[in-house]
Design a protein around this motif. Structure first.
Motif, short mmCIF file in Angstrom:
data_model
loop_
_atom_site.label_atom_id
_atom_site.label_comp_id
_atom_site.label_asym_id
_atom_site.label_seq_id
_atom_site.Cartn_x
_atom_site.Cartn_y
_atom_site.Cartn_z
N THR A 232 0.84 -1.21 0.00
CA THR A 232 0.00 0.00 0.00
C THR A 232 0.87 1.25 0.00
OG1 THR A 232 -1.66 -1.19 1.25
CG2 THR A 232 -1.89 1.18 1.16
N VAL A 233 1.88 1.27 0.86
CA VAL A 233 2.73 2.46 0.95
C VAL A 233 3.41 2.71 -0.41
CG1 VAL A 233 4.84 3.39 1.97
CG2 VAL A 233 3.09 2.40 3.43
N ALA A 234 3.94 1.65 -1.02
CA ALA A 234 4.63 1.82 -2.31
C ALA A 234 3.66 2.35 -3.36
CB ALA A 234 5.23 0.49 -2.75
N LEU A 235 2.48 1.75 -3.43
CA LEU A 235 1.52 2.13 -4.47
C LEU A 235 1.00 3.55 -4.24
CD1 LEU A 235 0.09 0.99 -6.95
CD2 LEU A 235 -1.80 0.32 -5.47
N VAL A 236 0.71 3.88 -3.00
CA VAL A 236 0.10 5.18 -2.74
C VAL A 236 1.12 6.30 -2.96
CG1 VAL A 236 0.47 5.53 -0.25
CG2 VAL A 236 -1.65 6.25 -1.28
N VAL B 147 1.37 6.51 -7.01
CA VAL B 147 0.18 7.12 -7.62
C VAL B 147 0.00 8.55 -7.14
CG1 VAL B 147 -2.33 6.95 -7.84
CG2 VAL B 147 -0.95 4.89 -7.89
N GLY B 148 0.27 8.78 -5.86
CA GLY B 148 0.07 10.10 -5.27
C GLY B 148 1.02 11.14 -5.83
N VAL C 222 -2.15 11.92 0.71
CA VAL C 222 -0.85 11.91 0.04
C VAL C 222 -0.79 12.99 -1.03
CG1 VAL C 222 0.69 10.49 -1.37
CG2 VAL C 222 -0.57 9.47 0.53
N ILE C 223 -1.85 13.11 -1.82
CA ILE C 223 -1.88 14.15 -2.86
C ILE C 223 -1.79 15.52 -2.22
CG2 ILE C 223 -3.34 15.22 -4.63
CD1 ILE C 223 -4.35 12.50 -5.38
N PHE C 224 -2.51 15.70 -1.12
CA PHE C 224 -2.51 16.96 -0.39
C PHE C 224 -1.09 17.33 0.05
CE2 PHE C 224 -2.93 19.05 3.82
CZ PHE C 224 -3.54 20.21 3.41
N LEU C 225 -0.39 16.38 0.66
CA LEU C 225 0.97 16.66 1.17
C LEU C 225 1.94 16.94 0.03
CD1 LEU C 225 1.26 14.04 4.05
CD2 LEU C 225 1.00 16.50 4.25
N TYR C 226 1.89 16.11 -1.02
CA TYR C 226 2.84 16.30 -2.13
C TYR C 226 2.56 17.60 -2.89
CZ TYR C 226 5.35 11.86 -2.02
OH TYR C 226 6.16 10.83 -1.68
N LEU D 156 1.05 16.09 -19.30
CA LEU D 156 1.39 15.73 -17.92
C LEU D 156 0.14 15.35 -17.13
CD1 LEU D 156 4.10 18.32 -16.96
CD2 LEU D 156 4.37 15.86 -17.04
N ASN D 157 -1.00 15.87 -17.60
CA ASN D 157 -2.24 15.54 -16.91
C ASN D 157 -2.53 14.05 -16.93
OD1 ASN D 157 -2.42 18.20 -16.46
ND2 ASN D 157 -4.13 18.60 -17.85
N LEU D 158 -1.91 13.33 -17.85
CA LEU D 158 -2.06 11.87 -17.87
C LEU D 158 -1.63 11.28 -16.54
CD1 LEU D 158 -0.55 10.94 -21.35
CD2 LEU D 158 -2.95 10.88 -20.69
N MET D 159 -0.74 11.99 -15.84
CA MET D 159 -0.16 11.43 -14.63
C MET D 159 -1.18 11.30 -13.50
SD MET D 159 3.54 13.31 -14.90
CE MET D 159 3.98 13.20 -13.22
N TYR D 160 -2.27 12.05 -13.55
CA TYR D 160 -3.24 11.85 -12.46
C TYR D 160 -4.36 10.88 -12.82
CZ TYR D 160 -5.59 16.07 -14.45
OH TYR D 160 -6.16 17.00 -15.25
#
Lengths: 276, 312
Positions: free
Chosen positions: A80-84, A87-88, A153-157, B31-35
């Motif tokens: 989960t950590v690796a994937l999130v 993706v994040g 994760v998205i929020f932090l990044y 780059l929008n592909l990335m989300y």
């Protein structure tokens, strides 16, 4: 006179700190006392054991298959950590760098899922996982946990990437990097500090998860530590020393990580909160 | 701005297919592909279930059979006439708002105390923060050893003082507050750490300037420290409210919703209705109610607190 008042103030502070220390230690003190006593020992939970009775630990280890539960927890947490993180961070880069109206809408949509409690969608989510034959599988558990961790994760990044100067991207573009090279070779290496925070926050949540595990991991062979221990508690109401020993054992992995990486735990959570 | 426009430099080159593909990947739009992976996950595991949840709440589905029929607003009508619903909503609000209040007041007090120069403050911070790393379900069991009627640690103290032992978790309203306290105990370390970071970010000159002007410690705290901490307070409170209204694990391990329905939260009640009560329609309706409640409190508290923040 002022000196005496200052001394008293200082003393009060130390006494308050000591009081806080003791109060917060009590539950763990009680737990340790129970875990090291025999089942027949009816002495008060406040008194320490006469001798350390270690059989509780070996018994709970074999009877509740804690070893395999730890392994399940490890597999699910690492995946989960690796994937999130992957993706994040991919999602955060365009959302942070190109805040077009469309991308801002997508950002808001992603972050607002932070409010959706997993349990409000319990019924349909459970049905969905049944329909895709994902009950009691690692992959379904990992995908569901990843999804519900993603907003954080998205929020932090996104917050962190916004603080990286754009000139860096532009300079790299002029030097002939394409946009993907800029991301992977220039931006990504700069994200190490926030990645440490992300990993710790998500690891804690996933390792200790109970609500998703309860519904999605029904076969004994895939169950994680919190789940196994909670079943142990309901089955062995009359053998609490064993349950206490199990609880104590379950805390060891995270406690060790915490003691060694304490700095990152604290700074990670604080930064995550303050940068908001 | 250079970046955004660089792809439009040579429109003439975009004629052939290969070039068109290349220029697409050169433009920031690509780059929008990335989300896309993230959006796919949200769509499948959050948005689709939300839509399904609305649909299920209009049916009498029992949670496992293939057959069910639409019953319109029946489940909602049932939900709002069932007295348990109101009990559970009140409990959920106590769990959410009560622990938010306690965690932040205590967290701030601890932060102020442990920000002062004290020997051993590191150890105190460590032990206050420690419960955060423990699984909440386990934390509930640990406190169960203290509140238990037979041989519980708290009743040992009662006996030592010559009092009758008390069935601490046997009384509904008291169980709700004890669970709130346990949740506070477990997560106040987070609030403390957030406020410590906030306190350390306040420029020393401000406090020194106030001191020169003869301000008291209390005055400095109310008029300088507190306003400058507002951003940290906002984040901490909003997250606590959202988390607290979702409370589940600790309740399961301390009372499992009992006695009767007295300490159920919306989460535990919902899982009970779905798995034990086999009433998926009712459970889904309750889930939607919870969604509305959490959005309402989450967003309004965010709006309210953001309005109170000051600019440096």
């Amino acid at each position: 006179m002022i000196k005496i008042i200052n001394m008293l103030k200082k003393l009060m502070r130390y006494l308050t700190a000591l009081f806080i220390f003791i109060v917060h230690l009590i539950p763990f003190y009680i737990l340790i006392n129970i875990a090291f006593k025999t089942r027949q020992d009816t002495s008060s939970r406040w008194t320490p054991p006469n001798a350390l009775y270690l059989k509780n630990f070996s018994d709970v280890w074999t009877q509740s298959h804690l070893g395999s539960a730890l392994l399940n927890d490890l597999i699910i947490t690492v995946c989960t950590v690796a994937l999130v993180v992957f993706v994040g961070v991919l999602a955060a880069y365009p959302l942070a760098r190109y805040p077009t109206r469309w991308n801002n809408a997508i950002y808001t949509l992603s972050i607002s899922t932070l409010i959706v409690p997993a349990l409000t969608v319990l019924v349909p989510l459970y049905k969905l996982v049944v329909d895709i034959h994902g009950i009691s599988t690692y992959w379904a558990m990992v995908l569901v946990l990843t999804t519900f961790c993603l907003p954080t994760v998205i929020f932090l990044y996104t917050g962190f990437i916004r603080t990286i100067p754009r000139e860096l991207d532009e300079a790299a573009l002029i030097d002939g990097c394409n946009r993907y090279e800029i991301f992977f070779r220039i931006i990504f290496p700069l994200l190490k500090p926030v990645t440490a925070s992300v990993i710790i926050i998500i690891m804690l949540g996933v390792w200790n998860d109970y609500r998703f595990s309860l519904f999605l991991l029904q076969k004994r062979s895939v169950q994680t530590v919190p789940l196994v221990l909670s079943q142990f508690f309901s089955q062995f109401q009359n053998n609490l020393p064993l349950a206490a020993a199990g609880s104590l054992l379950s805390m060891i992995p995270m406690a060790l990580i915490y003691l060694f990486l304490q700095k990152y735990f604290v700074s990670g959570l604080a930064e995550g909160a303050v940068k908001g | 701005m250079d970046i955004v426009q660089s792809s439009k430099k040579n429109p003439g080159e975009m004629r052939t297919k290969g070039n068109r593909l290349k220029s697409f990947f050169d433009s920031p739009v690509s780059l929008n592909l990335m989300y896309i992976p993230a959006l796919l996950l949200f769509a499948v595991f959050i948005y689709y279930p939300i839509a399904q949840g609305i649909k299920i709440s209009f049916t009498n589905w029992n949670g496992y059979s293939a057959h069910y029929s639409f019953v319109g607003l029946e489940k909602y009508r049932y939900m709002f006439t069932d007295m348990r619903t109101y009990k559970v909503i009140i409990n959920t609000l106590i769990y959410g708002l009560g622990s938010t209040l306690l965690q932040n007041i205590l967290g701030l007090a601890y932060a102020v105390l442990l920000n002062a120069k004290l020997k051993g403050r590191g150890i105190v911070r460590t032990i206050v923060y420690f419960p955060v790393i423990v699984a909440p379900i386990i934390m509930g069991y640990v406190w169960y050893f203290i509140f238990q009627y037979d041989g519980g640690a708290l009743n040992d103290i009662m006996l030592a003082f010559g009092k009758e032992p008390v069935d601490w978790l046997g009384n509904g309203p008291r169980a709700v507050w004890l669970i709130t306290l346990v949740n506070t105990f477990q997560y106040m370390g987070v609030a403390m750490v957030v406020y410590l970071a906030g306190l350390q970010a306040i420029p020393k000159e401000y406090l020194e300037a106030a001191e020169v002007d003869g301000a008291s410690g209390f005055y400095k705290f109310i008029h300088i420290t507190l306003p400058l901490l507002m951003p940290a307070i906002t984040v901490s409170i909003v997250l606590n409210i959202i988390e607290g209204l979702k409370l589940f694990d600790v309740i399961v391990s301390m009372t499992n919703g009992g006695p009767g329905y007295a300490s159920h939260s919306l989460s535990t009640m919902m899982s009970d209705l779905f798995f034990a009560g086999q009433d998926a329609g009712f459970a889904a309706a309750l889930g939607n109610l919870m969604f509305v409640l959490i959005s309402l409190f989450g967003i309004s508290s965010l709006k309210f607190l953001r309005g109170k923040e000051v600019d440096l």
